[in-house]
Design a protein around this motif. Structure first.
Motif, PDB file in Angstrom:
ATOM      1  N   ASP A   1       9.864   1.954  -5.144  1.00  0.00           N
ATOM      2  CA  ASP A   1      10.229   1.101  -4.024  1.00  0.00           C
ATOM      3  C   ASP A   1      11.498   0.302  -4.343  1.00  0.00           C
ATOM      4  O   ASP A   1      12.121   0.500  -5.389  1.00  0.00           O
ATOM      5  N   PHE A   2      11.892  -0.588  -3.430  1.00  0.00           N
ATOM      6  CA  PHE A   2      13.156  -1.307  -3.591  1.00  0.00           C
ATOM      7  C   PHE A   2      13.135  -2.245  -4.792  1.00  0.00           C
ATOM      8  O   PHE A   2      14.187  -2.672  -5.272  1.00  0.00           O
ATOM      9  N   LYS A   3      11.941  -2.591  -5.303  1.00  0.00           N
ATOM     10  CA  LYS A   3      11.837  -3.422  -6.506  1.00  0.00           C
ATOM     11  C   LYS A   3      11.753  -2.564  -7.761  1.00  0.00           C
ATOM     12  O   LYS A   3      11.476  -3.056  -8.841  1.00  0.00           O
ATOM     13  N   ASN A   4      11.936  -1.258  -7.575  1.00  0.00           N
ATOM     14  CA  ASN A   4      11.854  -0.283  -8.662  1.00  0.00           C
ATOM     15  C   ASN A   4      10.436  -0.163  -9.223  1.00  0.00           C
ATOM     16  O   ASN A   4      10.238   0.326 -10.330  1.00  0.00           O
ATOM     17  N   LYS A   5       9.471  -0.621  -8.439  1.00  0.00           N
ATOM     18  CA  LYS A   5       8.076  -0.447  -8.825  1.00  0.00           C
ATOM     19  C   LYS A   5       7.690   1.000  -8.571  1.00  0.00           C
ATOM     20  O   LYS A   5       8.021   1.573  -7.541  1.00  0.00           O
ATOM     21  N   GLU A   6       6.968   1.595  -9.521  1.00  0.00           N
ATOM     22  CA  GLU A   6       6.686   3.028  -9.477  1.00  0.00           C
ATOM     23  C   GLU A   6       5.253   3.300  -9.028  1.00  0.00           C
ATOM     24  O   GLU A   6       4.303   2.686  -9.507  1.00  0.00           O
ATOM     25  N   TYR A   7       5.122   4.226  -8.075  1.00  0.00           N
ATOM     26  CA  TYR A   7       3.813   4.692  -7.606  1.00  0.00           C
ATOM     27  C   TYR A   7       3.718   6.179  -7.940  1.00  0.00           C
ATOM     28  O   TYR A   7       4.611   6.951  -7.602  1.00  0.00           O
TER      29      TYR A   7
ATOM     30  N   THR B   1       0.842  -1.198   0.000  1.00  0.00           N
ATOM     31  CA  THR B   1       0.000   0.000   0.000  1.00  0.00           C
ATOM     32  C   THR B   1       0.874   1.244   0.000  1.00  0.00           C
ATOM     33  O   THR B   1       1.783   1.366   0.833  1.00  0.00           O
ATOM     34  N   TYR B   2       0.574   2.123  -0.921  1.00  0.00           N
ATOM     35  CA  TYR B   2       1.266   3.416  -0.982  1.00  0.00           C
ATOM     36  C   TYR B   2       0.223   4.501  -0.775  1.00  0.00           C
ATOM     37  O   TYR B   2      -0.824   4.501  -1.424  1.00  0.00           O
ATOM     38  N   ASN B   3       0.476   5.390   0.149  1.00  0.00           N
ATOM     39  CA  ASN B   3      -0.504   6.438   0.436  1.00  0.00           C
ATOM     40  C   ASN B   3       0.197   7.774   0.618  1.00  0.00           C
ATOM     41  O   ASN B   3       1.224   7.868   1.301  1.00  0.00           O
ATOM     42  N   ILE B   4      -0.365   8.798  -0.014  1.00  0.00           N
ATOM     43  CA  ILE B   4       0.177  10.143   0.139  1.00  0.00           C
ATOM     44  C   ILE B   4      -0.961  11.104   0.439  1.00  0.00           C
ATOM     45  O   ILE B   4      -2.006  11.073  -0.225  1.00  0.00           O
ATOM     46  N   ASP B   5      -0.786  11.885   1.473  1.00  0.00           N
ATOM     47  CA  ASP B   5      -1.813  12.839   1.890  1.00  0.00           C
ATOM     48  C   ASP B   5      -1.687  14.114   1.058  1.00  0.00           C
ATOM     49  O   ASP B   5      -0.728  14.866   1.192  1.00  0.00           O
ATOM     50  N   LEU B   6      -2.669  14.329   0.182  1.00  0.00           N
ATOM     51  CA  LEU B   6      -2.669  15.503  -0.685  1.00  0.00           C
ATOM     52  C   LEU B   6      -3.744  16.507  -0.280  1.00  0.00           C
ATOM     53  O   LEU B   6      -4.106  17.380  -1.061  1.00  0.00           O
ATOM     54  N   SER B   7      -4.244  16.375   0.959  1.00  0.00           N
ATOM     55  CA  SER B   7      -5.371  17.215   1.382  1.00  0.00           C
ATOM     56  C   SER B   7      -5.024  18.694   1.411  1.00  0.00           C
ATOM     57  O   SER B   7      -5.906  19.547   1.269  1.00  0.00           O
TER      58      SER B   7
END
Length: 587
Positions: free
Chosen positions: A518-524, A443-449
């Motif tokens: 992330d460490f697997k180079n997966k992009e979010y 899970t990747y979460n970023i607060d953009l409020s």
């Protein structure tokens, strides 16, 4: 870096050292190059040792500081004249008959500084220097380029670096094209940039010598030089980090700094002195790129000659990374498989690997399934090793600094990704295994409020409010903003954001692009559309300007109309008056 125009000063007086130890006459500069045995002898204190990292750098420092002589920055023995010896291109400017005679007669001052081609940083082609044209007045702007910037640990008040060993070290001081030095390098680290962004041109050839741009590795702007300079620059920086690895106070020359390398260089606000670096060393880089450059741009004949002449004529120590380039991996790459070996022409040998047999090893384990390590056997050079000589550590790939030592032979782990390291204690040989436990939910979460969709002219977006988390299974970490790639896209232009605040323009559509790998180079990725509207003040001001322009236009028409009428009346009057005079004359 401070700009200094090239000036020719009197020929330096060279210390009396046994430079030429040959019975035969010298016919070219290559006759002065050290033999492999000479070089091996210089590093004889390393014979038989198995060192790497800090231990290796400390041992190198002890060798490099022996007999080191300070090269004077100003005065009769000036660094400028050293360049005509060190940076001379001996292919384009071979030794003259006069210079050969002086050499064969063992004269201390033998080289000529006039009409000599020199190899300079940031320029593709050598530059020819002529005394009459190097007077420092609107001619050639050649700097004494500190490749490792002096502000990173060896600068002092009132140009005090000129009195320090590090500040005048000729292995670090090279001829450099002036504008690139000041406008592009300045205090920036060296590294590969994500996207070329040309900031300036070389003043000599009027061709681009280097690029300045953003590096996501360093999370800062960097300078990327020409390919021909990359290896030279890397090896010069490696030398500085070896010669000045530990802080020292030398009675004759004063303090020497503590210089370290990193992928994320120290951000210089002003300047750092050797005394300050004692407890708070600076970090320069970008180390990952420098190690790559060391292989990409191999040692050439110019570097070999320069290294020998610096050693034998000027400051009497060598650059070990020119003699043995692979030593850079032993010094700065903790994952290297190289081992010191002075009997080898490369100075290294391949470290034998630790082999393990894990009969029931799996890459994927189910949740709560025990991981059994009891059946592992170990071998080194085909000889079995006692398990007690193996150290086993593991960590969650999400938090690589949270390393745990494994003492038992079985364990159960939370769902996630793990790295296991098996280390042979006697020589630090390693073997690595990767394991995934369960089906960890990522899970990747970023607060953009706090990021709005509508702003007004010149508003500032505050990116410090971003709260980003990344979770695998039961493990969660907070992501620092420096680990995010943040771009502002406007009018098809992508701007890399490195600060916590960004000032918007007057009007238009923007996109805020926030990316995490992330460490697997997966992009979010998160993309926020932002609209910037003209503020009320700008609108009122704009209307007022338009009204004012209309009024000016109307007034201009009225004034021009009146001028035309006056001109017409004047013309009509003059014509009437002229006709009247004609009639009078006829009478």
């Amino acid at each position: 870096m401070k700009f200094t125009l090239l000036t020719l000063l009197p020929l330096l007086t060279i210390s009396n050292i046994n430079f030429i130890n040959k019975s035969t006459s010298i016919t070219s500069i290559n006759d002065l190059i050290s033999t492999k045995e000479d070089i091996k002898s210089y590093y004889k204190d390393l014979e038989g040792l198995d060192l790497k990292g800090d231990e290796f750098l400390s041992s190198l420092q002890n060798i490099l500081k022996k007999n080191q002589t300070k090269a004077d920055y100003n005065g009769g023995s000036t660094s400028w004249y050293n360049y005509f010896l060190l940076d001379r291109n001996y292919d384009l400017s071979p030794l003259t008959t006069d210079e050969l005679n002086k050499l064969n007669n063992k004269k201390k001052s033998w080289w000529n500084g006039d009409n000599v081609y020199c190899d300079i940083l940031y320029e593709e082609n050598p530059h020819k220097f002529i005394k009459s044209e190097t007077n420092g007045k609107n001619k050639y702007q050649i700097d004494r380029e500190h490749i490792y910037p002096k502000s990173y640990g060896f600068n002092m008040d009132n140009d005090g670096y000129k009195n320090l060993l590090a500040g005048c070290d000729m292995h670090n001081l090279h001829m450099g094209e002036g504008l690139t030095n000041r406008n592009i390098h300045n205090d920036l680290p060296y590294g590969n940039i994500d996207k070329n962004k040309v900031e300036g041109k070389s003043s000599l050839s009027d061709k681009v010598g280097s690029y300045k741009g953003y590096s996501s590795i360093a999370n800062s702007d960097v300078i990327e030089p020409l390919l021909k300079d990359k290896g030279d620059i890397a090896r010069s920086i490696f030398y500085m980090a070896a010669r000045y690895h530990n802080y020292e106070e030398i009675e004759k020359y004063g303090p020497t700094p503590r210089l370290l390398l990193s992928d994320t260089p120290y951000k210089i606000k002003d300047t750092v002195s050797p005394l300050e670096s004692k407890d708070n060393p600076t970090y320069y880089g970008v180390l990952k790129d420098l190690l790559s450059w060391n292989q990409l741009d191999e040692v050439n004949n110019h570097e070999i000659i320069r290294n020998d002449l610096c050693y034998k004529y000027i400051q009497h120590n060598r650059n070990p990374f020119i003699d043995y380039p692979l030593w850079a991996d032993i010094a700065f790459n903790e994952d290297t498989n190289y081992q010191l070996d002075l009997s080898s022409s490369t100075g290294v040998k391949e470290r034998s690997s630790l082999n393990l047999t894990w009969s029931n090893y799996k890459e994927n384990y189910n949740s709560n399934e025990p991981i059994d390590l009891s059946g592992i056997t170990y071998a080194y050079n085909d000889e079995n090793i006692d398990k007690n000589k193996i150290k086993i550590t593991y960590f969650n790939r999400l938090t690589p600094n949270d390393i745990k030592i494994l003492d038992n032979t079985s364990l159960v782990l939370d769902d996630g990704y793990y790295e296991f390291n098996f280390t042979y204690i006697e020589n630090n040989s390693k073997s690595i295994k990767y394991i995934k436990v369960g089906e960890p939910i990522e899970t990747y979460n970023i607060d953009l409020s706090n990021i709005k969709n509508n702003y007004i002219s010149n508003d500032v977006i505050d990116l410090s409010t971003l709260n980003t988390t990344y979770k695998i299974g039961n493990k969660t970490i907070n992501i620092d903003n420096k680990d995010l790639i943040i771009n502002i896209i406007h009018n098809d232009e992508t701007i890399k954001i490195t600060d916590t605040k960004y000032k918007l323009g007057l009007y238009g559509d923007y996109k805020l692009d926030i990316t995490y790998k992330d460490f697997k180079n997966k992009e979010y990725k998160n993309i926020v559309d932002i609209k910037v509207n003209l503020s009320t003040v700008y609108i009122i001001t704009l209307i007022a300007i338009i009204i004012l322009l209309i009024l000016i236009f109307i007034i201009s028409i009225i004034v021009n109309s009146k001028k035309k009428r006056r001109k017409y009346k004047s013309k009509k009057y003059n014509k009437k008056n002229k006709n009247s005079k004609k009639k009078t004359n006829k009478k």
